[in-house]
Scaffold this active site. Structure first.
Site, PDB file in Angstrom:
ATOM      1  CG  ASP A  66      29.613 -25.986 -17.864  1.00  0.00           C
ATOM      2  OD1 ASP A  66      28.788 -25.064 -17.953  1.00  0.00           O
ATOM      3  OD2 ASP A  66      30.492 -26.038 -16.981  1.00  0.00           O
ATOM      4  CE1 TYR A 130      24.577 -32.186 -13.672  1.00  0.00           C
ATOM      5  CE2 TYR A 130      23.605 -31.584 -11.555  1.00  0.00           C
ATOM      6  CZ  TYR A 130      23.834 -31.316 -12.895  1.00  0.00           C
ATOM      7  OH  TYR A 130      23.306 -30.181 -13.465  1.00  0.00           O
TER       8      TYR A 130
END
Length: 323
Positions: A66, A130
């Site tokens: 994002d 992540y």
């Protein structure tokens, strides 16, 4: 339109990194929206125009991130079709050429590899990790080093109950329906995912924090899965932080997970984008048949930390290694 007579098309896997602050995510922004927002992919494909491919080069991104999210190492595949009589670019030349023509300083090509023509950077990935960075003891935004801003989530609290966070994280491990941690707009056909690792650990400390600022403490959360749902990592992070702050009990995380309700009071929270980094993308066995591309047979391609000054360190950390 088919390939030109005598032309050669080569497919490459490229690893690249970026600071996401200036971008509307990694995916390209098309049409009129480019006037107000641009993705990392836009810059990559702009640089690829200088390769003079017969067919315009398009990057197929492994992992979408994002706006504001960073990547220590993302991956993509691309096809380059050279004109008749011109041999394919070597991976080294391709990487150097792309870096030379990238027009944004916050993007860098790390490496390139020749891969089979049916290789797919998104579908072939076997693992994605992540990293989410937190800092505690930051009562005001101006107490955080300018070099750390937009690279971590500053929390006013002076400490976190890390033991409780680790206990809560155990409820997320394994194969579950993660609907409760999925934001609206996810294109995924199924919300079932297998979370292989979820860890909470202290960071040794930021090199950008001065000695007199020792009230600040940094923390790392890491999550590994083959794939994640839209904003799943940021939602899981927000819930674990709520546990660390005492707003939730560890056992409540299991209840939230089993509720499959993304609109609940606690799981609707989303951690800020700027603390999140795509750390690595791994690929399983690929049938390379030539050594000139630095890819031994049955190699396992992996991306991760890179030392920009030491080729030997880069080779040890992210170049293909025997499976």
């Amino acid at each position: 339109m088919g390939p030109a007579a005598g032309s050669v098309t080569a497919r490459y896997l490229v690893y690249f990194q970026y600071l996401g602050t200036d971008f509307n995510g990694v995916a390209a922004v098309r049409g009129s929206q480019r006037a107000v927002a641009v993705g990392v992919q836009n810059y990559l494909e702009e640089a690829a125009k200088r390769l003079n491919s017969v067919v315009p080069v398009k990057f197929t991104i492994s992992s979408r991130t994002d706006a504001g999210v960073h990547a220590l190492c993302n991956a993509a595949h691309l096809d380059v079709q050279r004109r008749s009589g011109q041999p394919p670019f070597s991976p080294e030349v391709l990487a150097e050429a792309l870096n030379a023509h990238l027009r944004h300083p916050a993007i860098r090509i790390l490496q390139a590899f020749r891969v089979p023509s049916d290789f797919h950077a998104r579908h072939a990935a076997t693992s994605r990790t992540y990293l989410y960075r937190l800092v505690t003891g930051c009562h005001r935004p101006d107490q955080l080093s300018v070099f750390e801003r937009n690279r971590c989530w500053p929390l006013r609290a002076g400490c976190l109950d890390v033991d409780a966070m680790q206990e809560a994280a155990q409820h997320l491990l394994g194969t579950h329906d993660f609907s409760a941690f999925q934001s609206a707009g996810s294109p995924a056909a199924s919300s079932v995912r297998t979370l292989r690792r979820a860890s909470v650990s202290p960071d040794p400390g930021s090199p950008f924090v001065l000695p007199q600022e020792n009230r600040l403490r940094f923390w790392n959360l890491e999550f590994e899965s083959q794939s994640f749902l839209y904003r799943q990592v940021r939602r899981m992070t927000a819930v674990l932080v709520a546990v660390g702050l005492g707003a939730l009990m560890p056992a409540q995380v299991k209840v939230i997970l089993e509720s499959r309700d993304p609109l609940g009071r606690h799981q609707a929270r989303v951690a800020p984008a700027h603390g999140l980094f795509l750390k690595s993308v791994l690929y399983g066995r690929l049938g390379f048949t030539t050594r000139k591309h630095r890819s031994p047979p049955d190699a396992q391609l992996r991306s991760g930390h890179h030392d920009t000054q030491s080729p030997a360190a880069m080779q040890a950390s992210c170049w293909p290694v025997p499976a």
